[in-house]
Design a protein around this motif. Sequence first.
Motif, short mmCIF file in Angstrom:
data_model
loop_
_atom_site.label_atom_id
_atom_site.label_comp_id
_atom_site.label_asym_id
_atom_site.label_seq_id
_atom_site.Cartn_x
_atom_site.Cartn_y
_atom_site.Cartn_z
N ALA A 133 -5.15 -41.50 -10.06
CA ALA A 133 -4.65 -42.84 -10.36
C ALA A 133 -5.80 -43.84 -10.47
CB ALA A 133 -3.66 -43.27 -9.30
N GLY A 134 -6.81 -43.72 -9.63
CA GLY A 134 -7.96 -44.61 -9.70
C GLY A 134 -8.75 -44.43 -10.99
N VAL A 135 -8.91 -43.18 -11.42
CA VAL A 135 -9.62 -42.92 -12.67
C VAL A 135 -8.85 -43.49 -13.85
CG1 VAL A 135 -10.39 -41.09 -14.23
CG2 VAL A 135 -10.88 -40.93 -11.79
N VAL A 136 -7.53 -43.30 -13.86
CA VAL A 136 -6.70 -43.84 -14.95
C VAL A 136 -6.77 -45.36 -14.95
CG1 VAL A 136 -4.32 -44.09 -15.75
CG2 VAL A 136 -5.16 -41.85 -15.08
N THR A 137 -6.70 -45.99 -13.79
CA THR A 137 -6.78 -47.45 -13.70
C THR A 137 -8.13 -47.95 -14.19
OG1 THR A 137 -5.26 -47.42 -11.83
CG2 THR A 137 -6.58 -49.41 -12.13
N MET A 138 -9.19 -47.27 -13.82
CA MET A 138 -10.52 -47.67 -14.28
C MET A 138 -10.63 -47.53 -15.80
SD MET A 138 -13.52 -48.81 -13.56
CE MET A 138 -13.88 -48.54 -11.86
N PRO A 164 -4.50 -37.23 -1.55
CA PRO A 164 -5.77 -37.83 -1.99
C PRO A 164 -6.11 -37.51 -3.45
CG PRO A 164 -6.02 -36.84 0.17
CD PRO A 164 -4.67 -36.44 -0.33
N ALA A 165 -5.74 -36.33 -3.92
CA ALA A 165 -6.01 -35.99 -5.31
C ALA A 165 -5.25 -36.90 -6.26
CB ALA A 165 -5.65 -34.53 -5.58
N ALA A 166 -4.00 -37.22 -5.92
CA ALA A 166 -3.21 -38.13 -6.75
C ALA A 166 -3.82 -39.53 -6.76
CB ALA A 166 -1.78 -38.18 -6.24
#
Length: 84
Positions: A29-34, A23-25
């Motif tokens: 990844a979601g923060v980088v995509t945003m 879940p941390a990964a």
Amino acid sequence: MSEPNEPKPWWKHGQVWLLISGPAAVVVAGVVTMWLAVSSPDPVIAEDYYRQGLEINQQLARERAHLPAQQGRNHAATPAAERK
């Protein structure tokens, strides 16, 4: 006699970190995509893109309506470089 094993704290168990890492990964990844989506939005190429697309489709339909089937098929299969 042997001494009883003392329980280890939760952070000293490898399986816990394996479980947390998934879940941390996903969060990272979601923060980088945003960040990528917000920092470099796609530019609008043309304000009236839909009208231009409709006009192109109508023009192609008019051109192809007058072609015999064999000629239209050959025209569609010929690469653009050879058409000119």
